[in-house]
Scaffold this motif. Structure first.
Motif, short mmCIF file in Angstrom:
data_model
loop_
_atom_site.label_atom_id
_atom_site.label_comp_id
_atom_site.label_asym_id
_atom_site.label_seq_id
_atom_site.Cartn_x
_atom_site.Cartn_y
_atom_site.Cartn_z
N ALA A 125 49.39 -61.69 80.60
CA ALA A 125 50.81 -61.37 80.76
C ALA A 125 51.68 -62.58 80.44
O ALA A 125 52.66 -62.48 79.69
CB ALA A 125 51.07 -60.87 82.17
N PHE A 126 51.33 -63.74 81.00
CA PHE A 126 52.14 -64.94 80.83
C PHE A 126 52.06 -65.49 79.41
O PHE A 126 53.08 -65.79 78.79
CB PHE A 126 51.71 -66.01 81.83
N LYS A 127 50.87 -65.63 78.89
CA LYS A 127 50.68 -66.27 77.58
C LYS A 127 50.94 -65.35 76.40
O LYS A 127 51.35 -65.83 75.33
CB LYS A 127 49.27 -66.83 77.48
N HIS A 128 50.69 -64.03 76.57
CA HIS A 128 50.75 -63.14 75.41
C HIS A 128 51.63 -61.91 75.61
O HIS A 128 51.76 -61.10 74.69
CB HIS A 128 49.34 -62.68 75.05
N GLY A 129 52.20 -61.71 76.80
CA GLY A 129 53.04 -60.55 77.03
C GLY A 129 52.27 -59.24 77.10
O GLY A 129 52.82 -58.18 76.85
N ILE A 130 51.01 -59.30 77.48
CA ILE A 130 50.18 -58.10 77.55
C ILE A 130 50.15 -57.59 78.99
O ILE A 130 49.81 -58.32 79.92
CB ILE A 130 48.74 -58.38 77.06
N GLY A 131 50.49 -56.31 79.15
CA GLY A 131 50.51 -55.70 80.47
C GLY A 131 49.80 -54.36 80.47
O GLY A 131 49.21 -53.96 79.47
N ILE A 132 49.89 -53.69 81.60
CA ILE A 132 49.33 -52.36 81.76
C ILE A 132 50.48 -51.42 82.06
O ILE A 132 51.28 -51.66 82.97
CB ILE A 132 48.27 -52.33 82.87
N VAL A 133 50.56 -50.33 81.31
CA VAL A 133 51.69 -49.42 81.43
C VAL A 133 51.80 -48.83 82.83
O VAL A 133 52.86 -48.82 83.43
CB VAL A 133 51.62 -48.31 80.37
N ASN A 134 50.72 -48.33 83.37
CA ASN A 134 50.73 -47.70 84.70
C ASN A 134 50.11 -48.64 85.72
O ASN A 134 49.10 -48.34 86.34
CB ASN A 134 49.96 -46.37 84.67
N SER A 135 50.74 -49.77 85.92
CA SER A 135 50.15 -50.81 86.75
C SER A 135 50.61 -50.72 88.19
O SER A 135 51.81 -50.64 88.44
CB SER A 135 50.54 -52.17 86.18
N PRO A 136 49.71 -50.74 89.16
CA PRO A 136 48.27 -50.69 88.94
C PRO A 136 47.81 -49.25 88.69
O PRO A 136 48.31 -48.31 89.30
CB PRO A 136 47.68 -51.23 90.24
N GLY A 137 46.84 -49.12 87.81
CA GLY A 137 46.20 -47.83 87.62
C GLY A 137 45.24 -47.58 88.76
O GLY A 137 44.70 -48.52 89.33
N THR A 138 45.03 -46.32 89.09
CA THR A 138 44.13 -45.97 90.18
C THR A 138 42.96 -45.17 89.66
O THR A 138 43.13 -44.19 88.94
CB THR A 138 44.87 -45.13 91.25
N VAL A 139 41.75 -45.58 90.05
CA VAL A 139 40.54 -44.81 89.80
C VAL A 139 40.14 -44.22 91.16
O VAL A 139 39.85 -44.95 92.10
CB VAL A 139 39.40 -45.69 89.25
N ASP A 140 40.19 -42.89 91.25
CA ASP A 140 39.87 -42.20 92.50
C ASP A 140 38.37 -42.11 92.72
O ASP A 140 37.58 -42.16 91.77
CB ASP A 140 40.47 -40.79 92.48
N ALA A 141 37.97 -41.90 93.98
CA ALA A 141 36.56 -41.84 94.34
C ALA A 141 35.83 -40.67 93.71
O ALA A 141 34.62 -40.72 93.52
CB ALA A 141 36.41 -41.79 95.87
N ASP A 142 36.54 -39.62 93.33
CA ASP A 142 35.87 -38.46 92.72
C ASP A 142 35.88 -38.48 91.20
O ASP A 142 35.38 -37.56 90.56
CB ASP A 142 36.44 -37.15 93.26
N TYR A 143 36.41 -39.54 90.58
CA TYR A 143 36.43 -39.65 89.12
C TYR A 143 35.09 -40.22 88.64
O TYR A 143 34.61 -41.21 89.17
CB TYR A 143 37.58 -40.56 88.68
#
Length: 144
Positions: free
Chosen positions: A67-85
């Motif tokens: 993020a700091f050095k290259h401007g790279i992020g995550i659109v849905n931050s934080p993403g969630t992985v559910d226990a049933d996925y």
């Protein structure tokens, strides 16, 4: 805690990089390198599949250095992985910079934090208890 994992990538399993790290780095699992153009979003596969216990989630978060050095992020931050996925964990990266960002197989693209969470039962009421803050929302405390 032990979590069942399948690794269909050519990369090592997610791991903590330091003794007190909360997050494990996730790596890109790519057949061919790709380039993330400015303001482009791309779903990046990791080749990782996990089986979380009930009551836990995996939070997919940006890496601060990217993020700091290259401007790279995550659109849905934080993403969630559910226990049933049970599908592959993929990371929705975005390039906020003005220059192309190359991604190769094995590049560390995000971090994953395993966290406990609670389920709630709603108690629908007409009035909530009073607090000093009350309904003060965005920016109500100022900047100094």
């Amino acid at each position: 805690m032990t979590i069942r994992i399948i690794n269909k990538s050519t990369n090592s399993l997610p791991a903590y990089e330091t003794a007190h790290a909360a997050g494990m780095d996730l790596k890109a699992s790519l057949q061919t390198p790709l380039v993330l153009k400015p303001m482009q979003r791309q779903l990046i596969p990791t080749g990782i599949f996990i089986e979380l216990p009930t009551g836990f989630e995996a939070q997919i978060r940006p890496r601060s250095g990217l993020a700091f050095k290259h401007g790279i992020g995550i659109v849905n931050s934080p993403g969630t992985v559910d226990a049933d996925y049970r599908g592959e964990i993929k990371v929705l990266l975005i390039n906020f910079s003005e220059v192309d960002f190359p991604i190769q197989n094995g590049d560390r693209i995000a971090q994953m934090v395993i966290a406990r969470h609670e389920k709630v039962d709603w108690d629908e009421v007409e009035i909530l208890s009073e607090t000093l803050r009350g309904t003060g929302g965005y920016g109500h405390t100022g900047i100094q």
